[in-house]
Design a protein around this motif. Structure first.
Motif, PDB file in Angstrom:
ATOM      1  N   ALA A  46       0.858  -1.192   0.000  1.00 39.37           N
ATOM      2  CA  ALA A  46       0.000   0.000   0.000  1.00 39.37           C
ATOM      3  C   ALA A  46       0.886   1.231   0.000  1.00 39.37           C
ATOM      4  O   ALA A  46       2.028   1.194   0.465  1.00 39.37           O
ATOM      5  CB  ALA A  46      -0.932   0.011   1.207  1.00 39.37           C
ATOM      6  N   ALA A  47       0.348   2.306  -0.532  1.00 40.13           N
ATOM      7  CA  ALA A  47       1.083   3.574  -0.543  1.00 40.13           C
ATOM      8  C   ALA A  47       0.072   4.707  -0.439  1.00 40.13           C
ATOM      9  O   ALA A  47      -1.121   4.533  -0.732  1.00 40.13           O
ATOM     10  CB  ALA A  47       1.925   3.715  -1.808  1.00 40.13           C
ATOM     11  N   GLY A  48       0.550   5.850  -0.005  1.00 43.38           N
ATOM     12  CA  GLY A  48      -0.318   7.011   0.113  1.00 43.38           C
ATOM     13  C   GLY A  48       0.465   8.286  -0.065  1.00 43.38           C
ATOM     14  O   GLY A  48       1.668   8.335   0.204  1.00 43.38           O
ATOM     15  N   VAL A  49      -0.206   9.322  -0.529  1.00 41.23           N
ATOM     16  CA  VAL A  49       0.459  10.607  -0.739  1.00 41.23           C
ATOM     17  C   VAL A  49      -0.329  11.706  -0.037  1.00 41.23           C
ATOM     18  O   VAL A  49      -1.558  11.757  -0.107  1.00 41.23           O
ATOM     19  CB  VAL A  49       0.619  10.902  -2.255  1.00 41.23           C
ATOM     20  CG1 VAL A  49      -0.724  10.998  -2.958  1.00 41.23           C
ATOM     21  CG2 VAL A  49       1.429  12.172  -2.467  1.00 41.23           C
ATOM     22  N   ASP A  50       0.403  12.574   0.677  1.00 40.50           N
ATOM     23  CA  ASP A  50      -0.167  13.723   1.375  1.00 40.50           C
ATOM     24  C   ASP A  50       0.429  15.002   0.797  1.00 40.50           C
ATOM     25  O   ASP A  50       1.578  15.016   0.325  1.00 40.50           O
ATOM     26  CB  ASP A  50       0.135  13.658   2.878  1.00 40.50           C
ATOM     27  CG  ASP A  50      -0.474  12.430   3.536  1.00 40.50           C
ATOM     28  OD1 ASP A  50      -1.683  12.232   3.365  1.00 40.50           O
ATOM     29  OD2 ASP A  50       0.261  11.683   4.215  1.00 40.50           O
ATOM     30  N   TRP A  51      -0.352  16.085   0.866  1.00 45.73           N
ATOM     31  CA  TRP A  51       0.118  17.393   0.414  1.00 45.73           C
ATOM     32  C   TRP A  51       0.440  18.213   1.660  1.00 45.73           C
ATOM     33  O   TRP A  51      -0.453  18.630   2.396  1.00 45.73           O
ATOM     34  CB  TRP A  51      -0.956  18.062  -0.422  1.00 45.73           C
ATOM     35  CG  TRP A  51      -0.576  19.371  -1.039  1.00 45.73           C
ATOM     36  CD1 TRP A  51      -1.057  20.599  -0.727  1.00 45.73           C
ATOM     37  CD2 TRP A  51       0.357  19.579  -2.106  1.00 45.73           C
ATOM     38  NE1 TRP A  51      -0.498  21.568  -1.522  1.00 45.73           N
ATOM     39  CE2 TRP A  51       0.388  20.973  -2.386  1.00 45.73           C
ATOM     40  CE3 TRP A  51       1.185  18.733  -2.851  1.00 45.73           C
ATOM     41  CZ2 TRP A  51       1.197  21.524  -3.370  1.00 45.73           C
ATOM     42  CZ3 TRP A  51       1.991  19.284  -3.835  1.00 45.73           C
ATOM     43  CH2 TRP A  51       1.987  20.659  -4.090  1.00 45.73           C
ATOM     44  N   VAL A  52       1.728  18.420   1.922  1.00 46.78           N
ATOM     45  CA  VAL A  52       2.179  19.065   3.158  1.00 46.78           C
ATOM     46  C   VAL A  52       3.059  20.262   2.805  1.00 46.78           C
ATOM     47  O   VAL A  52       4.170  20.092   2.279  1.00 46.78           O
ATOM     48  CB  VAL A  52       2.959  18.069   4.049  1.00 46.78           C
ATOM     49  CG1 VAL A  52       3.364  18.740   5.351  1.00 46.78           C
ATOM     50  CG2 VAL A  52       2.129  16.824   4.324  1.00 46.78           C
ATOM     51  N   ASP A  53       2.551  21.462   3.092  1.00 48.25           N
ATOM     52  CA  ASP A  53       3.319  22.699   2.871  1.00 48.25           C
ATOM     53  C   ASP A  53       3.884  22.786   1.456  1.00 48.25           C
ATOM     54  O   ASP A  53       5.051  23.142   1.242  1.00 48.25           O
ATOM     55  CB  ASP A  53       4.458  22.817   3.892  1.00 48.25           C
ATOM     56  CG  ASP A  53       3.948  22.882   5.324  1.00 48.25           C
ATOM     57  OD1 ASP A  53       2.843  23.426   5.522  1.00 48.25           O
ATOM     58  OD2 ASP A  53       4.639  22.378   6.223  1.00 48.25           O
ATOM     59  N   GLY A  54       3.060  22.438   0.485  1.00 47.01           N
ATOM     60  CA  GLY A  54       3.472  22.558  -0.905  1.00 47.01           C
ATOM     61  C   GLY A  54       4.404  21.467  -1.403  1.00 47.01           C
ATOM     62  O   GLY A  54       4.979  21.587  -2.490  1.00 47.01           O
ATOM     63  N   ARG A  55       4.555  20.398  -0.618  1.00 42.17           N
ATOM     64  CA  ARG A  55       5.421  19.279  -1.022  1.00 42.17           C
ATOM     65  C   ARG A  55       4.642  17.965  -0.916  1.00 42.17           C
ATOM     66  O   ARG A  55       3.630  17.881  -0.224  1.00 42.17           O
ATOM     67  CB  ARG A  55       6.676  19.216  -0.158  1.00 42.17           C
ATOM     68  CG  ARG A  55       7.497  20.482  -0.131  1.00 42.17           C
ATOM     69  CD  ARG A  55       8.795  20.240   0.623  1.00 42.17           C
ATOM     70  NE  ARG A  55       9.794  19.570  -0.209  1.00 42.17           N
ATOM     71  CZ  ARG A  55      10.827  18.898   0.293  1.00 42.17           C
ATOM     72  NH1 ARG A  55      10.974  18.757   1.603  1.00 42.17           N
ATOM     73  NH2 ARG A  55      11.713  18.347  -0.510  1.00 42.17           N
ATOM     74  N   TYR A  56       5.156  16.960  -1.609  1.00 41.19           N
ATOM     75  CA  TYR A  56       4.549  15.633  -1.570  1.00 41.19           C
ATOM     76  C   TYR A  56       5.173  14.819  -0.439  1.00 41.19           C
ATOM     77  O   TYR A  56       6.403  14.755  -0.321  1.00 41.19           O
ATOM     78  CB  TYR A  56       4.762  14.899  -2.893  1.00 41.19           C
ATOM     79  CG  TYR A  56       4.126  15.565  -4.087  1.00 41.19           C
ATOM     80  CD1 TYR A  56       2.794  15.336  -4.406  1.00 41.19           C
ATOM     81  CD2 TYR A  56       4.865  16.417  -4.902  1.00 41.19           C
ATOM     82  CE1 TYR A  56       2.208  15.938  -5.512  1.00 41.19           C
ATOM     83  CE2 TYR A  56       4.299  17.028  -6.008  1.00 41.19           C
ATOM     84  CZ  TYR A  56       2.972  16.785  -6.302  1.00 41.19           C
ATOM     85  OH  TYR A  56       2.393  17.390  -7.401  1.00 41.19           O
ATOM     86  N   ARG A  57       4.323  14.203   0.367  1.00 44.42           N
ATOM     87  CA  ARG A  57       4.801  13.260   1.371  1.00 44.42           C
ATOM     88  C   ARG A  57       4.307  11.869   0.981  1.00 44.42           C
ATOM     89  O   ARG A  57       3.114  11.593   0.977  1.00 44.42           O
ATOM     90  CB  ARG A  57       4.299  13.616   2.765  1.00 44.42           C
ATOM     91  CG  ARG A  57       4.726  12.589   3.840  1.00 44.42           C
ATOM     92  CD  ARG A  57       4.187  12.966   5.204  1.00 44.42           C
ATOM     93  NE  ARG A  57       4.828  14.186   5.691  1.00 44.42           N
ATOM     94  CZ  ARG A  57       4.390  14.871   6.753  1.00 44.42           C
ATOM     95  NH1 ARG A  57       3.306  14.478   7.395  1.00 44.42           N
ATOM     96  NH2 ARG A  57       5.025  15.964   7.134  1.00 44.42           N
ATOM     97  N   LEU A  58       5.229  11.014   0.626  1.00 45.51           N
ATOM     98  CA  LEU A  58       4.904   9.661   0.190  1.00 45.51           C
ATOM     99  C   LEU A  58       5.123   8.684   1.333  1.00 45.51           C
ATOM    100  O   LEU A  58       6.194   8.658   1.944  1.00 45.51           O
ATOM    101  CB  LEU A  58       5.768   9.269  -1.011  1.00 45.51           C
ATOM    102  CG  LEU A  58       5.555   7.864  -1.580  1.00 45.51           C
ATOM    103  CD1 LEU A  58       4.162   7.735  -2.192  1.00 45.51           C
ATOM    104  CD2 LEU A  58       6.629   7.528  -2.608  1.00 45.51           C
ATOM    105  N   SER A  59       4.115   7.879   1.616  1.00 51.54           N
ATOM    106  CA  SER A  59       4.200   6.840   2.645  1.00 51.54           C
ATOM    107  C   SER A  59       3.978   5.490   1.979  1.00 51.54           C
ATOM    108  O   SER A  59       3.022   5.322   1.212  1.00 51.54           O
ATOM    109  CB  SER A  59       3.154   7.062   3.740  1.00 51.54           C
ATOM    110  OG  SER A  59       3.329   8.327   4.355  1.00 51.54           O
ATOM    111  N   VAL A  60       4.841   4.543   2.267  1.00 52.51           N
ATOM    112  CA  VAL A  60       4.770   3.215   1.643  1.00 52.51           C
ATOM    113  C   VAL A  60       4.713   2.148   2.727  1.00 52.51           C
ATOM    114  O   VAL A  60       5.583   2.091   3.597  1.00 52.51           O
ATOM    115  CB  VAL A  60       5.987   2.964   0.722  1.00 52.51           C
ATOM    116  CG1 VAL A  60       5.868   1.594   0.063  1.00 52.51           C
ATOM    117  CG2 VAL A  60       6.096   4.052  -0.331  1.00 52.51           C
ATOM    118  N   GLN A  61       3.680   1.323   2.663  1.00 53.36           N
ATOM    119  CA  GLN A  61       3.527   0.203   3.603  1.00 53.36           C
ATOM    120  C   GLN A  61       4.148  -1.043   2.972  1.00 53.36           C
ATOM    121  O   GLN A  61       3.740  -1.477   1.894  1.00 53.36           O
ATOM    122  CB  GLN A  61       2.044  -0.036   3.907  1.00 53.36           C
ATOM    123  CG  GLN A  61       1.801  -1.027   5.022  1.00 53.36           C
ATOM    124  CD  GLN A  61       0.312  -1.212   5.286  1.00 53.36           C
ATOM    125  OE1 GLN A  61      -0.280  -2.192   4.859  1.00 53.36           O
ATOM    126  NE2 GLN A  61      -0.288  -0.238   5.979  1.00 53.36           N
TER     127      GLN A  61
END
Length: 412
Positions: A46-61
């Motif tokens: 699984a993976a997910g992407v967040d929008w944090v302060d104008g940048r991409y935060r990618l999380s990978v399970q």
């Protein structure tokens, strides 16, 4: 002598032809030049992407194979781990993960991809471009929108029954889509098709965290019968092209899927005249849409046929052996469903003003010439004022193993 020489030459030619064919086939074979051993890869589930302060935060399970087997079930280590990194692009964030992961992330077995609400409102086109362009991503995973929590927080929640949370999310969405109509499973190809369509805008299922989030991130979440925190699918996210603009609640989500003809099974009820409810299990649905032009204005005919069984009867004095009684229940269901469909269409036309139902596609099929003139102004001008004519036909096929409920025999 001549015959012998000709035969010898013939066999030599055949041998040379076989050798040449063998050489050509050998050259065409790619072999294992790009092979990667399993112990060199981190399998992303699984993976997910967040929008944090104008940048991409990618999380990978990432699944930990050694912790999934029965022999290691008592191990203090979790069955999966989460790697997170930020970057100006998702590609950069993915490469930054190598700073913390001992293995290269392998995405070909991805099952779920989560997008948080902030990222969805910013626009997901760039995210989808990477997912569709990278050869390691297969397009058969499901995409959902996290609501009220980031993708990173959601991927940290531990789940019961399925040791790997990604498997829980995948299986739960599949079964929910089949037997509980407000949820729907959308793959990458489907989503891109809806975004690029001129006659339909996309929707995605919402995902929320319920209960105690802090406990949900620990093993205590799965040690007892009562699970303090759970991952739950809730509502549908409405998009205008690639940007999230609002949400449909559970009732409206069901109406949307009925119009689309996507309901495979669901449960509803009609109230009894005295007290209680009659519960109906819908087992089959068929929806058809046809565009029409009335007085130079587009309109839409929607016909929905449903079949179901009576699942339970909570009211007394109801004789299901009488055809008239069954027909009365069918009429009540038809009226209830019609009101529900009119409600969700009105809400989308007035609040969102984007055609998520595919009315534009249906009108295009019926009137291709007129559609060429209308398609550019469809969502701004025509869809919000589109007249719809809904016809619902509900048939009760079975009433159960008894026509007379034992509730009629109960005495105070």
């Amino acid at each position: 002598m001549q015959t012998s020489r000709k035969a010898s030459e013939h066999w030599m030619k055949r041998i040379l032809a076989v050798l040449l064919l063998h050489i050509v086939i050998t050259l065409l074979l790619s072999g294992c030049w790009n092979r990667r051993e399993l112990n060199e890869l981190a399998i992303a589930v699984a993976a997910g992407v967040d929008w944090v302060d104008g940048r991409y935060r990618l999380s990978v399970q990432v699944a930990i194979p050694g912790q999934i087997t029965a022999k290691r079930s008592g191990s203090p280590q979790a069955p999966a781990t989460l790697f997170t990194a930020e970057g100006d692009t998702i590609f950069e964030a993915a490469r930054r993960i190598t700073q913390i992961s001992p293995r290269k992330i392998y995405f070909s077995h991805l099952r779920m991809f989560l997008v948080d609400e902030a990222m969805a409102r910013e626009g997901i086109a760039k995210v989808l471009d990477l997912l569709s362009r990278d050869h390691e991503f297969r397009p058969d995973f499901y995409l959902v929108i996290t609501k009220g929590a980031t993708a990173e927080e959601t991927l940290k929640i531990m789940t019961p029954m399925e040791t790997i949370p990604a498997n829980k999310l995948y299986d739960s969405l599949q079964i929910s889509e089949k037997v509980w109509s407000p949820s729907m499973a959308v793959t990458l190809d489907q989503l891109i098709s809806d975004i690029t369509s001129s006659g339909k805008h996309p929707v995605l299922t919402g995902l929320v965290i319920t209960g105690n989030r802090d406990l949900g991130k620990t093993k205590k979440n799965v040690e007892n019968i009562d699970t303090p925190s759970q991952l739950k699918y809730s509502g549908l996210a409405v998009f205008k092209f690639d940007k999230l603009i609002g949400w449909l609640n559970e009732k409206d989500s069901r109406g949307y899927r009925l119009i689309r003809g996507q309901v495979k099974s669901s449960v509803a009820f009609v109230p009894c005249r005295n007290d209680g409810k009659v519960i109906l299990e819908t087992l089959r649905t068929d929806a058809k849409m046809k565009g029409k032009i009335i007085e130079s204005r587009p309109s839409m005919d929607i016909r929905i046929n449903l079949e179901g069984n009576i699942g339970a009867v909570e009211c007394s004095g109801l004789d299901l052996s009488q055809p008239a009684t069954v027909r009365d229940l069918e009429v009540e269901m038809e009226e209830k469903i019609t009101q529900s469909l009119e409600s969700v269409i009105h809400k989308v036309q007035t609040e969102f003003k984007v055609d998520i139902f595919g009315f534009g596609e249906a009108f295009h099929r019926s009137h291709p010439k007129a559609w060429k003139e209308m398609k550019d102004a469809w969502n701004d001008r025509y869809f919000p004022n589109l007249k719809t004519h809904i016809q619902v036909d509900y048939k009760i096929r079975r009433t159960g193993t008894t026509n007379d409920s034992f509730l009629n025999d109960l005495k105070e």
